[in-house]
Scaffold this motif. Structure first.
Motif, PDB file in Angstrom:
ATOM      1  N   ASP A 159       0.829  -1.208   0.000  1.00 55.08           N
ATOM      2  CA  ASP A 159       0.000   0.000   0.000  1.00 55.08           C
ATOM      3  C   ASP A 159       0.868   1.265   0.000  1.00 55.08           C
ATOM      4  O   ASP A 159       0.500   2.276  -0.593  1.00 55.08           O
ATOM      5  N   ILE A 160       2.031   1.199   0.637  1.00 57.65           N
ATOM      6  CA  ILE A 160       2.958   2.342   0.618  1.00 57.65           C
ATOM      7  C   ILE A 160       3.504   2.546  -0.795  1.00 57.65           C
ATOM      8  O   ILE A 160       3.647   3.655  -1.286  1.00 57.65           O
TER       9      ILE A 160
ATOM     10  N   PHE B 297      -9.256 -14.353  -2.494  1.00 56.20           N
ATOM     11  CA  PHE B 297      -9.351 -14.022  -3.914  1.00 56.20           C
ATOM     12  C   PHE B 297      -7.994 -14.012  -4.627  1.00 56.20           C
ATOM     13  O   PHE B 297      -7.929 -13.818  -5.826  1.00 56.20           O
TER      14      PHE B 297
ATOM     15  N   THR C 202      -3.926 -18.003  -7.948  1.00 56.01           N
ATOM     16  CA  THR C 202      -3.987 -17.210  -9.184  1.00 56.01           C
ATOM     17  C   THR C 202      -2.601 -16.702  -9.562  1.00 56.01           C
ATOM     18  O   THR C 202      -1.776 -16.438  -8.691  1.00 56.01           O
TER      19      THR C 202
ATOM     20  N   TRP D  82      -2.408 -12.322  -9.282  1.00 57.10           N
ATOM     21  CA  TRP D  82      -1.953 -11.570  -8.117  1.00 57.10           C
ATOM     22  C   TRP D  82      -0.482 -11.820  -7.798  1.00 57.10           C
ATOM     23  O   TRP D  82      -0.009 -11.552  -6.705  1.00 57.10           O
TER      24      TRP D  82
ATOM     25  N   GLY E 267       0.312  -6.942  -7.955  1.00 56.84           N
ATOM     26  CA  GLY E 267      -0.953  -6.224  -7.957  1.00 56.84           C
ATOM     27  C   GLY E 267      -0.987  -5.139  -6.903  1.00 56.84           C
ATOM     28  O   GLY E 267       0.035  -4.794  -6.287  1.00 56.84           O
ATOM     29  N   PHE E 268      -2.194  -4.606  -6.707  1.00 59.77           N
ATOM     30  CA  PHE E 268      -2.389  -3.536  -5.727  1.00 59.77           C
ATOM     31  C   PHE E 268      -3.831  -3.573  -5.256  1.00 59.77           C
ATOM     32  O   PHE E 268      -4.755  -3.741  -6.057  1.00 59.77           O
ATOM     33  N   LEU E 269      -4.026  -3.390  -3.943  1.00 64.72           N
ATOM     34  CA  LEU E 269      -5.365  -3.422  -3.372  1.00 64.72           C
ATOM     35  C   LEU E 269      -5.840  -2.017  -3.028  1.00 64.72           C
ATOM     36  O   LEU E 269      -5.153  -1.279  -2.320  1.00 64.72           O
ATOM     37  N   GLY E 270      -7.016  -1.660  -3.510  1.00 66.37           N
ATOM     38  CA  GLY E 270      -7.651  -0.412  -3.098  1.00 66.37           C
ATOM     39  C   GLY E 270      -8.148  -0.540  -1.663  1.00 66.37           C
ATOM     40  O   GLY E 270      -8.075  -1.615  -1.052  1.00 66.37           O
ATOM     41  N   PRO E 271      -8.642   0.568  -1.081  1.00 67.44           N
ATOM     42  CA  PRO E 271      -8.959   0.604   0.361  1.00 67.44           C
ATOM     43  C   PRO E 271      -9.905  -0.500   0.843  1.00 67.44           C
ATOM     44  O   PRO E 271      -9.642  -1.133   1.868  1.00 67.44           O
ATOM     45  N   LYS E 272     -10.981  -0.747   0.132  1.00 62.59           N
ATOM     46  CA  LYS E 272     -11.953  -1.739   0.586  1.00 62.59           C
ATOM     47  C   LYS E 272     -11.357  -3.158   0.525  1.00 62.59           C
ATOM     48  O   LYS E 272     -11.495  -3.939   1.472  1.00 62.59           O
ATOM     49  N   ASP E 273     -10.662  -3.431  -0.564  1.00 64.27           N
ATOM     50  CA  ASP E 273     -10.049  -4.757  -0.710  1.00 64.27           C
ATOM     51  C   ASP E 273      -8.900  -4.948   0.278  1.00 64.27           C
ATOM     52  O   ASP E 273      -8.619  -6.066   0.715  1.00 64.27           O
TER      53      ASP E 273
ATOM     54  N   ARG F 150     -10.467  -6.120   3.391  1.00 64.16           N
ATOM     55  CA  ARG F 150     -10.829  -7.537   3.229  1.00 64.16           C
ATOM     56  C   ARG F 150      -9.607  -8.426   3.451  1.00 64.16           C
ATOM     57  O   ARG F 150      -9.670  -9.459   4.118  1.00 64.16           O
TER      58      ARG F 150
ATOM     59  N   ASP G 141     -12.486  -2.888  -5.545  1.00 62.24           N
ATOM     60  CA  ASP G 141     -12.291  -1.437  -5.525  1.00 62.24           C
ATOM     61  C   ASP G 141     -11.879  -0.914  -6.891  1.00 62.24           C
ATOM     62  O   ASP G 141     -11.182  -1.583  -7.641  1.00 62.24           O
TER      63      ASP G 141
ATOM     64  N   SER H  12      -8.098  -1.102  -7.132  1.00 58.02           N
ATOM     65  CA  SER H  12      -7.411  -2.396  -7.110  1.00 58.02           C
ATOM     66  C   SER H  12      -7.044  -2.832  -8.527  1.00 58.02           C
ATOM     67  O   SER H  12      -7.802  -2.635  -9.455  1.00 58.02           O
ATOM     68  N   TRP H  13      -5.855  -3.410  -8.642  1.00 57.12           N
ATOM     69  CA  TRP H  13      -5.493  -3.959  -9.951  1.00 57.12           C
ATOM     70  C   TRP H  13      -4.682  -5.231  -9.778  1.00 57.12           C
ATOM     71  O   TRP H  13      -3.998  -5.429  -8.774  1.00 57.12           O
TER      72      TRP H  13
END
Lengths: 284, 356
Positions: free
Chosen positions: A30-31, A254, A258, A261, A264-270, A273, B36, B39-40
């Motif tokens: 996230d950083i 998730f 796979t 991943w 990748g990168f996770l947005g705030p909601k993910d 999770r 989100d 997210s990618w």
């Protein structure tokens, strides 16, 4: 063959350390804005057991001559190694907060010139087993009890240099050399077996003169501990290879199994999770 | 170093948006609507690398009847975007796994039996790891293999030294029989491949990560030994390649406000180099600036210096590029600013050159 005492840790301790690896991988990504989740999660139990139970290192003296060495051939998983090195005290925790920012010592791949506790740089796939052969050869000649552990990826098994190193490790009877292959089934272009098949790896490593230990579930701590104990402390005068079958992205539903991943990168909601699944998870 | 590292981290910059995702083929992506916006996964991230036009261009050429094109990669078909070709022509797409030297030798073999191989791989693994195979398997036999080395220079930023490539020009410029080209954006790369695909000699195309700023709106006649003068001025000439072409154009804008007028030349052909363009700049004002995302030792600027010295030109050359050391870590744009590989950096060197 040198053998060294195991440190006294509980299975719950190791589960917590593996959680630390996964949680910090998510936080550091996230950083940074992008990260190798899959490769870090797949090796979490193996790295936790190695550093907290098996390896003899001195965080206050990172270059101690007789230390056990850990080389991360699959260097893109360094994001899962840094939190362990910080937790052990090799460098301040605050370094993690500046992961990948300008001037940071901590980048996507480990760097021996910048990171105390990183035993060699990597990032160019296929080099570190050769470096490990050289280290093991030198330590053996010096009579050091230090062991050299090289963690490779399954995609890395296609590099010709791996097999050049394997030949030399067996030729010189490097019983202080341990290879681990994290077979997580994910690479840049998908499942490495679909891109370029390397199985049956057990037959290949045996044919190259190594004692092979098949670890059927690299997330089951009992199996992990047994395999690593045989690899690091077992009898014999040959190098040993642990074929560790793991799951890419293990611990976040998730991401599991796979290749998508791998990076990748996770947005705030993910992100929330992922943190929740990691904390609630009971892997090992 | 520890003190620097202890500084508070800047927050991650959100660069993925629903709009960007909406323009992509997400068939293989796991990032569904329940995820989100920011997210990618790997499939989504390819949307950022729009200047890597190799795959699409080769599909066009193959559709137009070039049946002998074959594509080789080493577990980097997706990141270098030649998988586009692999999906369309699976029987002419060879993924060797992470085995670069094997791939280079096999491409030479394919060429030796009449195929036209195009290799697409990261420059640091292709040109640096494979340098000896490139020499002995491709250049010495003079096989018409086309190599596209992507993510060159310090474009990989915080991936670290192993993923930086500031040495490929130096290594490959010494290879007899090898042509060395540097298309600076997606249109230039497409023009280069379309123009030179039938060239009988080996060619190495040095390209970026695919996130480069666009320089060209339309295709052009990409010639071995050619160059494009993109802007003309009377005080100094910047010869630039790759990312530095856009940086030089930005510098021209900055300097124009100060009354300084510069010529900007995209010197996309590094070897052979456009000697006439260098002669012209020397005769007009003698203030030359080379700009490259490569070690200033033995690179593109050194190639210009050779011409100046060999021809006895009256000129002074100032080099913009990576100093003779390994880059620190950081996000790519931060690194470009740190090393002066952007508009302000080039402008600063031009001012120094003119004040000297």
């Amino acid at each position: 063959m040198s053998s060294r005492a195991l440190k006294n840790v509980t299975r719950e301790d190791l589960k917590d350390k593996a959680r630390l690896i996964r949680r910090e991988t998510v936080r550091l990504t996230d950083i940074c804005g992008s990260g190798h989740y899959g490769s870090s999660f797949s090796m979490a139990e193996l790295v936790a057991a190695l550093y907290y139970q098996f390896m003899h290192v001195r965080p206050d003296d990172p270059k101690w001559d007789d230390r056990d060495r850990f080389l991360l051939g699959k260097g893109h998983a360094a994001i899962g190694l840094y939190p362990v090195l910080a937790d052990l005290g090799f460098f301040p925790q605050s370094w993690l907060d500046s992961y990948t920012r300008l001037h940071s010592p901590l980048g996507d791949h480990p760097d021996v010139k910048k990171v105390p506790g990183a035993d060699f740089s990597s990032g160019s796939i296929g080099h570190n087993l050769s470096v490990s052969v050289g280290m093991a050869l030198g330590l053996q000649r010096k009579g050091s009890p230090g062991r050299v552990i090289c963690m490779m990826g399954d995609g890395e098994q296609t590099e010709g240099q791996i097999w050049e190193a394997a030949i030399s490790g067996a030729h010189w009877d490097l019983s202080n050399l341990i290879g681990i292959v994290d077979i997580n089934g994910a690479g840049s272009d998908g499942d490495p077996q679909a891109t370029m098949a390397t199985e049956p790896l057990v037959d290949k490593w045996r044919a190259f003169g190594w004692d092979v230990i098949v670890l059927e579930d690299g997330h089951d701590l009992e199996q992990v501990q047994d395999a690593l104990n045989r690899a690091l402390n077992g009898p014999g005068d040959k190098p040993r290879c642990v074929l560790a079958y793991t799951v890419a992205g293990k611990g976040v539903s998730f991401m599991e199994g796979t290749w998508q991943w791998h990076l990748g990168f996770l947005g705030p909601k993910d992100l929330e999770r992922a943190y929740a699944e990691i904390e609630a998870g009971d892997i090992g | 170093m520890a003190d620097e590292a202890a500084k508070p981290a800047t927050p991650a910059v959100p660069y993925m948006t629903r709009e960007l995702k909406s323009g992509l083929d997400l068939t293989d992506s796991t990032v569904t609507d329940e995820f989100d916006e920011r997210s990618w996964d790997m499939v989504v991230s390819l949307g950022l690398s729009r200047q890597l036009t190799t795959g699409k261009t080769l599909v066009d050429l193959a559709d137009a009847g070039m049946d002998d094109i074959v594509v080789c990669t080493a577990d980097l078909g997706r990141p270098t975007q030649v998988e586009t070709f692999g999906r369309r022509f699976p029987d002419r797409y060879f993924n060797f796994g992470i085995a670069e030297r094997n791939m280079i030798g096999a491409a030479a073999g394919l060429a030796a039996v009449g195929y036209l191989p195009v290799i697409s791989n990261y420059s640091f693994f292709l040109a640096l790891m494979g340098v000896e195979n490139i020499r002995n398997d491709i250049c010495y036999p003079g096989l018409p293999v086309k190599m596209v080395g992507t993510h060159s220079g310090i474009a990989m930023g915080f991936y670290g030294t192993s993923h930086h490539c500031c040495e490929d020009i130096g290594a490959l410029r010494t290879m007899a029989g090898l042509n060395l080209m540097a298309p600076c954006d997606g249109t230039a790369l497409s023009s280069a491949l379309k123009g030179l695909i039938r060239h009988p000699e080996p060619i190495y195309f040095r390209v970026g990560r695919g996130r480069e700023a666009v320089v060209y709106d339309t295709a052009f006649d990409f010639r071995i030994g050619g160059s494009n003068t993109l802007r003309e001025g009377r005080h100094a000439t910047v010869f630039a390649i790759g990312n530095l072409v856009k940086a030089a154009l930005d510098a021209a804008d900055i300097l124009a406000d100060e009354g300084i007028e510069i010529t900007v030349v995209d010197m996309y052909s590094i070897r052979p180099i456009d000697r006439e363009a260098i002669r012209k700049a020397a005769s007009e004002h003698g203030v030359l600036i080379s700009a490259e995302e490569h070690n200033v030792t033995g690179g593109f600027g050194a190639a210009i210096a050779e011409v100046v010295a060999e021809e006895g030109l009256v000129a002074k050359l100032h080099k913009v590029g990576m100093p003779d050391q390994y880059a620190i870590l950081g996000p790519p744009t931060h690194l470009y600013a740190h090393y002066g590989l952007d508009g302000p950096g080039v402008a600063s060197t031009v001012r120094t050159a003119l004040s000297g």
